[in-house]
Design an enzyme around this catalytic site. Structure first.
Site, PDB file in Angstrom:
ATOM      1  N   LYS A 114       0.818  -1.217   0.000  1.00  0.00           N
ATOM      2  CA  LYS A 114       0.000   0.000   0.000  1.00  0.00           C
ATOM      3  C   LYS A 114       0.847   1.260   0.000  1.00  0.00           C
ATOM      4  CE  LYS A 114      -4.585  -1.034   1.666  1.00  0.00           C
ATOM      5  NZ  LYS A 114      -5.437  -1.173   2.836  1.00  0.00           N
ATOM      6  N   LYS A 198      -5.515  -8.588  -9.197  1.00  0.00           N
ATOM      7  CA  LYS A 198      -6.760  -8.850  -8.487  1.00  0.00           C
ATOM      8  C   LYS A 198      -7.850  -7.883  -8.937  1.00  0.00           C
ATOM      9  CE  LYS A 198      -7.059  -8.166  -4.144  1.00  0.00           C
ATOM     10  NZ  LYS A 198      -7.049  -8.058  -2.693  1.00  0.00           N
ATOM     11  N   LYS A 201     -11.335  -2.269  -6.490  1.00  0.00           N
ATOM     12  CA  LYS A 201     -12.108  -1.052  -6.704  1.00  0.00           C
ATOM     13  C   LYS A 201     -11.200   0.101  -7.111  1.00  0.00           C
ATOM     14  CE  LYS A 201     -12.251   0.962  -2.100  1.00  0.00           C
ATOM     15  NZ  LYS A 201     -11.014   1.711  -2.304  1.00  0.00           N
TER      16      LYS A 201
END
Ligand code: TRP
Length: 334
Positions: A114, A198, A201
């Site tokens: 992240k 993956k 969103k």
């Protein structure tokens, strides 16, 4: 030690739930509520580890709640609530911050992924996010945790924390070691445009994912445009090596039709991918559109959704407070 089974899971209210969330974890919640006592939590405190617009956060918390209900969670069977309304989560997180080790957190791949090279600017909350997750689970002494495959490492950390607490405070079996429940067939739903990524969103193109609120038209268009393969469908799994997009579509079909991948290949081998796409589109429209429509309907009555959270919080609070009393006692807090 009590042998009672209890499931706990959390979903971040970050808006726009998609097929990956649904098949990867959420669908499991519904079947689990028949098998054991279950607690499902909208984890708003986790969401704010990255800045959230306050108005949007509120709306997303209600939308995630509506998603829980739309897919079939029953507030009479499961406890449905939002994390911040039970202050025990934050309190236990603090205690566990003191049990967990910096070395353990430094191994967490999700944090590294992240923040990338921007580690110095990440919030402290984001770094200790997995300790809060451990607190969520241990606050209820949950034994089973349905999650997507990406949460496996965080679950292992929760087990390590539970084990260290039990050892440090000389209370073997006080916290049960929570077991992850990860769907076997489809732990990872991949992007429709890049089968190595993956479904997410945050991918820029909306064509990469099926959102739970997509209309029939959008689903049809997205599957039509999805990457597949120019060869026809093979009769064995091995031939799908190096064709992750084709494999992803076939896996989705097998999951939604409740058949093994082998059976799907036996049924479809020799056909073009357009045939698979047509059938997959039908299943998606049949299974996803009703959920999306129900979400939209429930979102028209926000006071009802708030009342579901309020009632759930009361029930969660009772269990949490009871456990916290014992936890404070173990730690020596007066
Ligand atoms: N970290 C989880 C996710 O992003 C959400 C979560 C928070 C969770 N607390 C939890 C999942 C406790 C399971 C149990 O998916």
């Amino acid at each position: 030690m009590s042998k009672k089974k209890l499931a706990f899971s959390g979903v971040q209210p970050t808006g726009n739930l998609h097929l990956g969330n649904y098949l990867g974890a959420l669908k499991n919640f519904v079947s689990l509520q028949q098998e054991m006592e279950s607690i499902y939590c909208v984890v708003d405190l986790h969401a704010i580890t990255i800045f959230q617009n306050p108005k949007i956060l509120k709306n997303n918390t209600l939308e995630t709640t509506s998603c829980f209900l739309a897919m079939g969670l029953d507030p009479k069977k499961s406890i449905i609530f939002n994390q911040s309304s039970v202050s025990g989560h934050a309190e236990l997180a603090w205690i566990l911050n003191c049990v967990s080790r910096i070395g353990w957190l430094n191994r967490m791949t999700q944090f590294k992924d992240k923040v990338g090279s921007n580690k110095e600017k990440a919030s402290v909350g984001l770094y200790i996010y997995p300790n809060l997750m451990a607190a969520d689970i241990l606050l209820y002494k949950a034994t089973h945790v349905p999650v997507g495959a990406d949460q496996k490492q965080h679950l292992e950390l929760s087990r390590d924390i539970a084990q260290k607490f039990n050892k440090d405070f000389n209370c073997e079996n006080f916290f049960p070691l929570p077991e992850p429940l990860i769907s076997k067939n489809i732990s990872r739903v991949m992007s429709l445009r890049d089968g190595l990524k993956k479904m997410s969103k945050s991918e820029e193109s909306d064509y990469s994912r099926i959102n739970l609120k997509d209309s029939e038209d959008e689903i049809t268009k997205k599957i039509k445009k999805a990457k597949s393969d120019s060869a026809s469908i093979p009769d064995n799994l091995k031939s799908l090596n190096g064709k992750p997009e084709a494999l992803n579509l076939l896996t989705l079909y097998s999951e939604l039709s409740n058949q093994t991948l082998e059976k799907v290949l036996a049924e479809m081998s020799g056909k073009e991918y357009s045939f698979l796409k047509k059938n997959l589109t039908e299943l998606l429209i049949e299974q996803i559109c009703p959920v999306g429509k129900e979400i939209n309907k429930l979102m028209d009555d926000k006071s009802y959704l708030s009342s579901i959270l309020r009632e759930g919080s009361k029930k969660a609070q009772l269990i949490a407070e009871d456990n916290l009393k014992n936890i404070r006692e173990k730690v020596g807090l007066i």
